[in-house]
Each structure stands twice: as C-alpha cells, then as structure tokens.
Design an enzyme around this catalytic site. Sequence first.
Site, PDB file in Angstrom:
ATOM      1  CB  CYS A 170      -1.025   0.017   1.119  1.00  0.00           C
ATOM      2  SG  CYS A 170      -0.428   0.279   2.787  1.00  0.00           S
ATOM      3  CE1 TYR A 217      -3.886   0.554   1.629  1.00  0.00           C
ATOM      4  CE2 TYR A 217      -6.130   1.312   1.986  1.00  0.00           C
ATOM      5  CZ  TYR A 217      -5.230   0.277   1.815  1.00  0.00           C
ATOM      6  OH  TYR A 217      -5.672  -1.017   1.817  1.00  0.00           O
ATOM      7  CD1 TRP A 264      -5.588   1.229   5.715  1.00  0.00           C
ATOM      8  CD2 TRP A 264      -3.393   0.842   5.509  1.00  0.00           C
ATOM      9  NE1 TRP A 264      -5.396  -0.125   5.845  1.00  0.00           N
ATOM     10  CE2 TRP A 264      -4.052  -0.395   5.730  1.00  0.00           C
ATOM     11  CE3 TRP A 264      -2.007   0.838   5.349  1.00  0.00           C
ATOM     12  CZ2 TRP A 264      -3.373  -1.615   5.782  1.00  0.00           C
ATOM     13  CZ3 TRP A 264      -1.325  -0.375   5.412  1.00  0.00           C
ATOM     14  CH2 TRP A 264      -2.013  -1.585   5.619  1.00  0.00           C
ATOM     15  CE1 TYR A 293      -8.746  -2.111  -0.747  1.00  0.00           C
ATOM     16  CE2 TYR A 293      -8.445  -4.151   0.484  1.00  0.00           C
ATOM     17  CZ  TYR A 293      -8.271  -2.776   0.367  1.00  0.00           C
ATOM     18  OH  TYR A 293      -7.626  -2.080   1.367  1.00  0.00           O
ATOM     19  CG  HIS A 294      -5.420  -5.261  -2.169  1.00  0.00           C
ATOM     20  ND1 HIS A 294      -5.269  -6.011  -1.012  1.00  0.00           N
ATOM     21  CD2 HIS A 294      -5.398  -3.964  -1.778  1.00  0.00           C
ATOM     22  CE1 HIS A 294      -5.160  -5.198   0.032  1.00  0.00           C
ATOM     23  NE2 HIS A 294      -5.229  -3.949  -0.420  1.00  0.00           N
TER      24      HIS A 294
END
Length: 967
Positions: free
Chosen positions: A561, A605, A623, A826-827
């Site tokens: 991230c 993030y 984050w 997500y990701h």
Amino acid sequence: MSAKWWSRGTATLIMCACTGAVVIAHRSGEPAASDPHAAHLMPRMVPVAVATPAPLPRTGWKVTADSSPSATGAGKAIDNNPATTWRTAATALPHTFTIDTGNLVAVGALTYLPPSDSANGRIGRYRISISADGSVYTDVATGTFADDEVVKTSSFATVLTRFVRLTALTEAGERGLWSAAAEINLLGGTDPALARTGWSVSADSQETAAENGAAANVLDGNTATIWHTAWSVAPAAPLPHRITVDTKAVHLVSGLSYLPRQGGSRNGNIGQYRVETSTDGATWGVAAATGAFADVSTAQTITFDPRLARYVRLTALTEAGNRGPWTSAAEINLLGRADPTLARTGWTVTASDQETARENGAAANVLDGNAATIWHSAWSSTPPAPLPHSLTVDLRSAVRVGGLAYLPRPAASPNGRIGRYKIETSSDGTAWSPRVTGGAFPDNPALQTVVFPPVTARYVRLTAESEAGSRGPWSSAAEINLLGPSGSAAPTRGIWSAPVGFPLVPVAAAQLPNGKILTWSAFARDTFAGGSGRTVTATYDPSTGVVTQRTVTETGHDMFCPGISVLPDGRLVVTGGNDSAKTSLYNPATDAWTTGPAMTTARGYQSSTTLSDGRVFTIGGSWSGPVGGTGGTPHKAGEVYSTAAGWTALPGARAEPMLTADANPNGDYRKDNHAWLFAWSAGTVLQAGPSRAMNWYSTTGTGGTTPAGTRADDVDAMNGNAVMYDAGKILTVGGATSYENVNASTSAYALTISGTTVAARRTSSMANARSFANSVVLPDGKVVVFGGQNFPVPFSDNTAVLSAEMWNPATESFTTLASSAIPRTYHSVATLMPDARVFTGGGGLCGGCGTNHFDSEIFTPPNLLNPDGTPASRPVITTAPATAANGTSITVATNRAVSSFAIVRMGTATHSVNTDQRRLALAPTAVTGGYRLTIPADRGVALPGYWMLFAMDAQGVPSIAKTIRIG
C-alpha cells in the site's frame, strides 16, 4: 479430501469451505512481527454470496505421466493421501501429468499441492492444457508457482473438457530435473455471476413495517440486509413465496446463487424451491431447476442448462426448518453470460414444407423478428404433410455457432409445438453433421434454448420429429435464432488471454522501460498483515511468459500500500505503506533496490506524483502511521522528494481540503486515501479527487493550496479513478461516497484544464457501477475500465464486475467489452504495455481467504483485431530517437503511411491509483524520411521520464511502441 491435506494449506481454508467467508489468518510459519496499525486494518469476515467451485469427484479418473516410476507413480497424485507423492525420474524437463476424467466435465481451476517430504520437484513454471479427445490440446493457463509447500490454485475461464494436462516447465528452485506432486485436483466450473447494475426485483410479499425486509435488499450487495416476507400482521403471508429478478436485458442464464440471511437467525431460510425463467415476464418456461436448499447460512448455487432469459423467478415452496410460513434471503445472484444471439442480417431459410394456401405459414416468418407470424408445416392438403418436418437456415457465410433458440407460436394455439428434435450443421448444405440428437422441447409456449459445443458452419437444420402434445403431424415456429459460442471471444469486444499464474498476489505493478512488468505484494506473497521489513516481488516478461520471483530485503521495507512514482531517469520511488516512513528506490537498469531517505510523515494509502522538475510530491495516507486528525496528530500535509535534498515537508499543502466525508469515524483513516494527483505546469499538482472538491497544490517554499472547484454534480468517489487521456483532459469514473459498504457509482466526468481553471462536466455513465476498478488509456485516447465491484467490500468478490468498458472521447460514451475470467476487485492492478495490450492482475491478499488471485490476464483491445479475430496488421516504427528534450522536434519513420502519433507515459498501479500514466497526442507533419513530431515544451504536460511512442494508421491500429526518454 483428508484433514491432513487441508492442514497443509491453512486452517482458514476450512473456515472458507464451511462458512463461506473471507477472512485473514496468518499461515503457519509466517513471522508475526509487531504491527503498530494491526488493530485497525484487519478486515471483518465477509460472507461469500456466490458459492465457490468445489473439487470434482475423482471416481473413475485415469492419470498418466511422461515419467511415472513404480514407487512414485502418477496415481499417487490423485489418491487423497498427501503423504504419497508422484515424483518423476530425473529425466529432461518438461514433464507432463494428464488427467482423463472419463467424460466431459465443467472445469474452472486446477489445484496443485507440492510434496511435504522434500522440496525437490516442486513445480515452477507450468502450463495447463485441455482436450476433448486426448489428442489436440488447447492452453488455458500458464504461469509460475511459488517455491513453497502451500497448495496453489490456477483458475481459468470455465471449459467443458475430458482431458486436463499439467505440464511442468521448470523446477521451482532449479534443484534438478524432477517434477513432483502430493495431490492434483480439478475444481468444477460455472459461469460467472452477472453484473447486477440496473436490475430490479419484485416479490409477492415483503416486510417493511417492522423491519427493512424489502425485496430490493437481495440486490444491494450488502450481505447484512435481507428480504423477508411479511410477518408483522397476523396471519403471516403463507407459503409459497416468489421473488422475481428483472435483469433488464436478455442473458444466457445458467444458474442462481442464494445466500441465506446472516447474523444467527435462520428464520425464512428457503427449503424446497423452484426456479423459472422468462424473456417477457409473462410467459414462463418449465422449471429450470427444482430441489431443496440446506438449512445453513452459506451460499448455495443451483446450475441448470443455459437458457436465454431476462426474468428469473425463485419460488420458495417450504421453509428449510419448518419454523414458519416465512421466506428470507440476503443476496441473490444469477450466473450466466451475455446474450450470444447472432445477428440474422442477410440470412435465408427453407423448409421441408410450409403452409401458404390457407394461412401465411411461410418459413421466412421465423427470421422476420415478429413473434406473431409463424412457420407452419403444410396442413391444408389431405392428408397433411407427415412428420418429420425441417427448417434449414443459411447464414450465407461460415460462422461459429454454439446453440439454437426456438420460440413456439403464440400461446393461443399450441398446434405444431415441436417435441422431439435434432439439430445438424453443414458447411455446404449437402454433408450434415449431428449436433443434438434425441432432444425434446416441452409443450410450453416459452422460448426454448439449446446450447451445444461450438462449430463453424454455414447451414443449420432443425428437424421436428414429433409434435409436443401429439395433437397432429404438424410443426410450427414463431422465431428461430442461432447462438454464437457461449462466452466466446468477439473481436469487437476485445479478447482476454489465458490467465498467467504468479507466485504472489500482484497488488502493485510498474511497467519498466525494458518491457518487463514489476509486481509485488507485501512481506508475504498472500497476506499483508503481521509482517514488515521485506517485500515479495515478481517480474513478468511478456516476451517469454516467464515470471521471476524475488524477495527484497535490501531496504528493510514492506512496500504494501505505498505511493509509487517514476523519476526522470526511470527509477521507481516507493514510499510508505506497511513500513510507513520508509522510502525504497528501484533501478530497472541495474535491477537493484536501494534505501532512500525517510519521509517526514509516516504514510500508507497515500498517492504520489512526479513533478515537472523531476521531484516527487505526496500527500495524505492515514491508513498507516499515525492517523491524521486524531489524538493530536495533524492532518497529513504534503511533502516533496528530490534526489539532492531528500524529503521536505510542505505544511502549506494542506490535506484538509481534499478529505472525503467517509463514514469511517476514525479521523482521516479513510478520508485522505488514494488522491487523484496530476502534475502540471511549474511544479503544480491538480488533486482531481476522490473528494468532490478539487484543489491545486503548489510545491515551492512551504507549499500552498488553492481550491479548483468541484467535479460538476459528482459526490465523493473514493476508489474510483482518473486518467489523463490527452493534454489537460481527464476522465474520472466510478467510486463511492465511502471506502466500503455503500453503493458504487456509474458516473463519469470529463475535466479540462485551462491555465488554473478546471472545467468539469458529466458524460454518459458506465453500464456498471464500479469501485476498486482500474482505468487505462489506450494509444488512441480511448479509456478502458477494468474490474471493480457494485458494492465495495475489501477482500470480497461479491458484486464483482467482469466485463470491461471502453470510453470513447469522440462520443463521450461507453461500450461494453469482453469479460475477464477472474474477478479483479480490491487490490487489483492494470497498466498499458508497450505492445498496446493491457496487463491486469491481482485482487485479494487476505491470507487463507478464497479471494486471493495469484494471476494476471492480458487484454487485447478491439483495435488490435480483425473482424474475424485474427491480429490486425500493425504499422511499424522503423526509426525513432531514444531521447528527446521538451520543446524539440523529432523525426520518426514508419514502414507505411500512418495518420497519428501519441506518447503514453509508463504507468505504475496500486489500489486503483496510477498517477504516472498519461497520454498526449502528437500532431505529425510529413517530412523527408518520415514524420516530424514536436514534444510539448511544458515539462508539466510532457513530464520528464520514460514514455511509449505509438504510431497509428487510419483505422486506429497502433504500432508496438518505441521507448523514448523525455526531458
């Protein structure tokens, strides 16, 4: 499978199988290092709304291998005993392991468990192929398995096959020439869940007085809300209960997935059921499926023969536990594919006989698009023409055909409904091959669908062998349609490659100047939580298909991230993330990682972007590190990096103006994430989102912040994304008002920068609501959007969107493209490659969950394909300079005339953010020796660094790019 087999994987796999949940758990043996932000990053358990494929029963299977010594024979890999091992002799690689299932079965994945007694023989690079007859094989997946003893899964688009072959191309650790496996399994395949954007639902009963039990809850993507039939007024509405889904368009539907209510109560769990389909909501076919659901809380999936339908009705006949006359559901999904009905332009039809004396019963009526007109066999003569009767459709050219749809005459008269039938195809109208024999249509007025293995044919013949109700020797039909291969590639929609397996979940990616793609996950290949100090990476070489794994320990940095930006010299600057203050630099020229200076503010993030002067700006990122706006921690203002001075704080580049109104109460934890940053003139940066408010940031002195207005009528669009498709022109798509657990948006906006003014207007919307999607600009300026969810929930594939969409700046509208085989939520990542295809991959990184996607897929856009699906002829750039300064002209030569040029900056991607990509059109002037192009003088427009130079012909077909360093 034995308990011992599962213990070799992760304990959580058992939980996923038994509870249908996605959950993070540490794998045995992984370090559980101190993690200061673990308390707020562990995701909650998320019920799976569509049951995941299960291992196929191996009864009757036969296996062979190219090398199968008696003591370690191939059969030991399918004996359900992980303590036994198939191990080849030390003969030359590659080695093959072939499964004969004995019959055609639907397969969607292969699982491989390496042996536990020795690392020797672990498979590295692999290829998976299928065959219907055991002689001609087609590749469905390639890739590289990680060099460990954890079970691996290679997923691919569902195929119908008898033989599956796993080819071991290398040994994972290059320890020798062996290949080995403890267990090899095949997972059953189903069609994917259809995207539900725009769907509606109705029910015979719903409770809205005493609770929110509205029928609409089964389509909201939120597994915590339910539909419940009325119960607050006595007596409760009696069984049976019906819920009807309107998909708003015809699809080829092949299944239904039912997720019962969550939270402990089982009241209303459906027991006995019936599933029906309809194209008009009025005429319903015979039941597609009947049966009984188990009285459990996990998702249960029903599959049935594919049928064309717009409406699907689920009838609950009983309550699973006999607790009362109720019915409830958390989520309902439909499985299937886009309508594959072929266009009938130019087709003709003939019949064995037709009634034209006493009625208009001509054969041509089955192709006229009018359900009120019919073909009827001859009946006015005495005796009437006897059975069998046939219709022969001439498609006028050879076409891939994979099915037939028969619409009986209107319900007012059943005479002539076809009963028993056969379907044949021919390339010349003389020699016929059977496709379906012994089939029988029910005595029902609804549309009937028949799907068969695809074949290339010009003629298709339907022969009626009986009348469905035995009412006479007649046959009739209102309409006949033919289907293309179900889920087949359509060149106008682009084509997806077979999945490429990776030894990690590619959560971050960077296109390198050497043509390779660098990816990474976190400290571990499959999870982000609980570690630090290292990063698992994998580099993919598209020219060879080889994926090379490497664990980076040199910088002591877990780069999950992060912010990612590319310096003018091509080095990657990777900042923060799990190790939130660290900076790492990667030099693709030397394949070396080095430690950079620590940031002034710890972040995760955050986004970063390369500036016009080659520095790197970053902002936000609560984050990880201290959460901005809480406990006296300031909001995370910007800072800037230079190779000479390291990091310098910019307190005037304030984060407050770009915060979203996220529902998460923990300060800026979700509010300052993933800023859409666009470097511009004189070191300035436009923050175009995801907050509705846009801002200009200056990066000189102590920094500054100036409002840039709002994105027209848009709202906060967290986990949407934005891409510059031409100089000063930006497209933004999707997103949601909060990071998770709210509906995503279909909205798209076009922004135009003029000086310091940003004009925003709404364009046409996407067909699918998306959050966690990725957008990539193509050489011609079109933008393709990949993946995402309708209802964003991290580490879940519920409501995943598989179809891509392409935005055309000329029309400002979207076109739906082909669907990927693997959900990208997500990701996941996506980035443009130098050959003008798009790399997509990843999703998950949640330990032992069921949504880790250790693979990538390559998308070929429509402009690279001929109408028949073959590769289009592409122009070639024969000469081009390797470098160019801003404001200078360069001469480029091509092998044939071209009409346009563009440069696209090499992209980096993670968490739906790709601040490095942008496209600039370059107007060509024909000169002796080729074309003269002028690089924009403004370094904020043509940022310094590595770009891909494309030439395009009059049809918009791009060349393979030449790499050029600008600045």
